[in-house]
Design a protein around this motif. Structure first.
Motif, PDB file in Angstrom:
ATOM      1  N   PRO A  22      -7.158   0.765   3.610  1.00  0.00           N
ATOM      2  CA  PRO A  22      -6.548  -0.723   3.781  1.00  0.00           C
ATOM      3  C   PRO A  22      -5.415  -1.211   2.705  1.00  0.00           C
ATOM      4  CG  PRO A  22      -9.015  -0.569   3.797  1.00  0.00           C
ATOM      5  CD  PRO A  22      -8.374   0.978   3.478  1.00  0.00           C
ATOM      6  N   GLY A  23      -4.773  -1.805   3.239  1.00  0.00           N
ATOM      7  CA  GLY A  23      -3.403  -2.253   2.374  1.00  0.00           C
ATOM      8  C   GLY A  23      -2.212  -1.571   2.425  1.00  0.00           C
ATOM      9  N   VAL A  24      -2.214  -0.374   2.770  1.00  0.00           N
ATOM     10  CA  VAL A  24      -1.475   0.980   2.942  1.00  0.00           C
ATOM     11  C   VAL A  24      -0.311   0.344   4.198  1.00  0.00           C
ATOM     12  CG1 VAL A  24      -0.479   3.026   3.297  1.00  0.00           C
ATOM     13  CG2 VAL A  24      -2.300   2.386   1.263  1.00  0.00           C
ATOM     14  N   ARG A  25       0.902   0.405   3.907  1.00  0.00           N
ATOM     15  CA  ARG A  25       1.805  -0.088   4.956  1.00  0.00           C
ATOM     16  C   ARG A  25       2.662   1.118   5.462  1.00  0.00           C
ATOM     17  NH1 ARG A  25       2.289  -5.267   6.044  1.00  0.00           N
ATOM     18  NH2 ARG A  25       4.405  -4.980   6.929  1.00  0.00           N
ATOM     19  N   HIS A  26       3.246   2.044   4.430  1.00  0.00           N
ATOM     20  CA  HIS A  26       4.096   3.067   4.943  1.00  0.00           C
ATOM     21  C   HIS A  26       3.817   4.018   3.724  1.00  0.00           C
ATOM     22  CE1 HIS A  26       6.164  -0.019   7.222  1.00  0.00           C
ATOM     23  NE2 HIS A  26       6.236  -0.994   6.114  1.00  0.00           N
ATOM     24  N   VAL A  27       4.033   5.301   4.221  1.00  0.00           N
ATOM     25  CA  VAL A  27       4.106   6.731   3.417  1.00  0.00           C
ATOM     26  C   VAL A  27       5.147   7.331   3.938  1.00  0.00           C
ATOM     27  CG1 VAL A  27       2.689   8.651   2.974  1.00  0.00           C
ATOM     28  CG2 VAL A  27       1.640   6.722   3.768  1.00  0.00           C
ATOM     29  N   VAL A  28       5.860   8.020   2.946  1.00  0.00           N
ATOM     30  CA  VAL A  28       7.096   8.953   3.088  1.00  0.00           C
ATOM     31  C   VAL A  28       6.963  10.081   2.245  1.00  0.00           C
ATOM     32  CG1 VAL A  28       8.735   7.624   1.291  1.00  0.00           C
ATOM     33  CG2 VAL A  28       9.657   9.013   3.101  1.00  0.00           C
ATOM     34  N   VAL A  29       7.484  11.025   2.636  1.00  0.00           N
ATOM     35  CA  VAL A  29       7.743  12.515   1.905  1.00  0.00           C
ATOM     36  C   VAL A  29       9.138  12.705   1.678  1.00  0.00           C
ATOM     37  CG1 VAL A  29       7.130  14.955   1.556  1.00  0.00           C
ATOM     38  CG2 VAL A  29       5.472  13.325   2.883  1.00  0.00           C
TER      39      VAL A  29
END
Length: 148
Positions: A22-29
């Motif tokens: 909950p609350g996470v919008r985007h993830v990147v490596v």
């Protein structure tokens, strides 16, 4: 000069567990030198950036590399040249961006909204790195050999 450029595999599929928090919008490596290795966005997002486009993910990757270099300079000044950066957090009035070391030559970045439990997000980032850090790593590129 000639050289070959190998296509990097997209590691976005590995990031889905983080987008479920909950609350996470985007993830990147991100590779150490700012190349996007993969990205993912949470589903059903509202707001100005609903899904991280390829261009936005690449811009975030470049920004990550710049922040890491600034962090390294600061750590070296305060703690000596051998001080390594483990995590960087940026807080804005709309959310947080966390970057953490994710294997050799790579970083994992997560953008959240203000309602996210940042401690939980950081913990889950570390667990993901421990679980799949070898796949998140980015080998240094070979230098192109000039031909005449």
């Amino acid at each position: 000069m000639t050289g070959t450029i190998a296509r990097l595999p997209d590691l976005g599929w590995m990031l889905q567990p983080l987008t479920a928090i909950p609350g996470v919008r985007h993830v990147v490596v991100v590779s150490e030198d700012g190349l996007r290795l993969g990205h993912a966005s949470a589903e059903d997002l509202a707001g100005p950036v609903r899904g991280l486009s390829l261009g936005e993910a690449e811009a975030l990757s470049a920004a990550s590399a710049a922040m890491t270099m600034t962090g390294r300079s600061t750590a070296a000044l305060l703690f000596g040249e051998s001080a390594a950066i483990r995590q960087i957090m940026v807080e804005s009035d709309l959310g947080f961006v966390l970057f953490t070391h994710a294997g050799v030559g790579a970083q994992l970045g997560v953008a959240t909204d203000t309602a996210a439990d940042v401690g939980l997000v950081a913990q889950q980032m570390q667990l993901l790195v421990a679980k799949i850090g070898a796949q998140l790593s980015s080998r240094p590129r070979d230098e192109a050999i000039p031909t005449s």
